[in-house]
Scaffold this motif. Structure first.
Motif, PDB file in Angstrom:
ATOM      1  N   TYR A 198     -60.618  53.224  33.095  1.00 46.21           N
ATOM      2  CA  TYR A 198     -61.845  53.088  33.560  1.00 46.21           C
ATOM      3  C   TYR A 198     -61.775  52.308  35.106  1.00 46.21           C
ATOM      4  CZ  TYR A 198     -66.934  52.303  33.735  1.00 46.21           C
ATOM      5  OH  TYR A 198     -68.315  52.571  33.751  1.00 46.21           O
ATOM      6  N   PHE A 253     -62.591  57.740  39.978  1.00 50.22           N
ATOM      7  CA  PHE A 253     -63.147  58.591  38.741  1.00 50.22           C
ATOM      8  C   PHE A 253     -62.875  58.401  37.562  1.00 50.22           C
ATOM      9  CE2 PHE A 253     -61.958  61.167  42.880  1.00 50.22           C
ATOM     10  CZ  PHE A 253     -63.387  61.458  43.164  1.00 50.22           C
ATOM     11  N   ARG A 256     -64.783  56.565  35.385  1.00 49.39           N
ATOM     12  CA  ARG A 256     -65.779  57.061  34.523  1.00 49.39           C
ATOM     13  C   ARG A 256     -66.131  58.284  33.994  1.00 49.39           C
ATOM     14  NH1 ARG A 256     -71.148  53.654  36.114  1.00 49.39           N
ATOM     15  NH2 ARG A 256     -70.133  51.652  36.805  1.00 49.39           N
ATOM     16  N   ILE A 257     -65.248  59.245  34.670  1.00 53.70           N
ATOM     17  CA  ILE A 257     -65.092  60.676  34.185  1.00 53.70           C
ATOM     18  C   ILE A 257     -63.818  60.787  33.222  1.00 53.70           C
ATOM     19  CG2 ILE A 257     -64.739  63.040  34.983  1.00 53.70           C
ATOM     20  CD1 ILE A 257     -66.507  62.208  37.541  1.00 53.70           C
ATOM     21  N   ILE A 258     -62.654  60.286  33.865  1.00 52.35           N
ATOM     22  CA  ILE A 258     -61.341  60.463  33.438  1.00 52.35           C
ATOM     23  C   ILE A 258     -61.349  59.720  32.082  1.00 52.35           C
ATOM     24  CG2 ILE A 258     -58.979  59.658  33.578  1.00 52.35           C
ATOM     25  CD1 ILE A 258     -59.165  59.916  36.513  1.00 52.35           C
ATOM     26  N   THR A 259     -61.891  58.591  31.703  1.00 54.58           N
ATOM     27  CA  THR A 259     -61.802  57.892  30.330  1.00 54.58           C
ATOM     28  C   THR A 259     -62.364  58.777  29.652  1.00 54.58           C
ATOM     29  OG1 THR A 259     -61.617  55.974  31.539  1.00 54.58           O
ATOM     30  CG2 THR A 259     -62.269  55.754  29.282  1.00 54.58           C
ATOM     31  N   PRO A 260     -63.743  59.137  29.462  1.00 54.08           N
ATOM     32  CA  PRO A 260     -64.330  60.026  28.247  1.00 54.08           C
ATOM     33  C   PRO A 260     -63.338  61.245  28.160  1.00 54.08           C
ATOM     34  CG  PRO A 260     -65.959  59.306  29.728  1.00 54.08           C
ATOM     35  CD  PRO A 260     -64.799  58.722  30.379  1.00 54.08           C
ATOM     36  N   LEU A 261     -63.014  62.075  29.150  1.00 54.92           N
ATOM     37  CA  LEU A 261     -62.151  63.310  29.054  1.00 54.92           C
ATOM     38  C   LEU A 261     -60.729  62.868  28.411  1.00 54.92           C
ATOM     39  CD1 LEU A 261     -62.942  64.804  32.448  1.00 54.92           C
ATOM     40  CD2 LEU A 261     -63.680  65.522  30.138  1.00 54.92           C
TER      41      LEU A 261
END
Length: 180
Positions: A25, A29, A31-36
């Motif tokens: 986190y 980026f 916020r994008i990398i973690t869920p992906l």
């Protein structure tokens, strides 16, 4: 050493859901990398489960003459029954988190017991069974043809065959005895 291994296992498994999300986190980026990243973990687990289940589903379908759908439902139900206690071992259920029928040496909790059984027994026994099956039960001419497919002549087949029939089973039995 076994208790230390159980502790290391629980720490390494926890890292995926405790430390790693924080680190990911904080990346640019994040916020994008973690869920992906976690979506890819879900797909990796799901595809592995499907691939491993397919062998059992095919066996049930071919040998017991049941439909693919029934075999898949049976397999999914079995995995769910086995998986729920393992998923609840980290404190969601105290009984599952502290259960130690093999003593504290193995470590408490259902997941540690499953890990111990698979690592120290099931993998070793399945390796022994595979070596015996390939070395003694399968038609050796078919095995040789499989090696030679594609025009490549496997020159060391006799050495390989000796290893699969004698060396590997003896080594696996030695490992089993050392586990006992």
């Amino acid at each position: 050493p076994e208790a230390e291994r159980a502790t290391r296992f629980s720490k390494s498994a926890a890292i995926l859901f405790t430390t790693l999300p924080i680190l990911l986190y904080e990346l640019p980026f994040g916020r994008i990398i973690t869920p992906l990243f976690y979506l890819s973990v879900v797909f990796a687990a799901l595809t592995t489960t499907i691939a491993m289940s397919e062998v059992i589903i095919a066996f049930l379908k071919e040998q017991l003459q049941i439909s693919r759908r029934k075999a898949a439902v049976f397999m999914a139900t079995t995995l769910l029954i086995i998986g729920i206690p393992a998923a609840l071992y980290t404190g969601a259920n105290e009984a599952l988190s502290t259960w130690a029928p093999l003593g504290e040496k193995i470590g408490g909790g259902v997941l540690h017991i499953m890990d111990y059984a698979v690592t120290n027994w099931l993998l070793i026994i399945s390796g022994l069974g595979s070596a015996i099956f390939v070395g003694w039960i399968l038609d050796q001419k078919m095995v040789k043809r499989t090696f030679d497919e594609g025009g490549y002549q496997f020159r060391y087949f006799k050495i390989w065959q000796f290893a699969v029939r004698y060396v590997i089973p003896l080594a696996i039995v030695w490992i089993l005895v050392s586990v006992i």
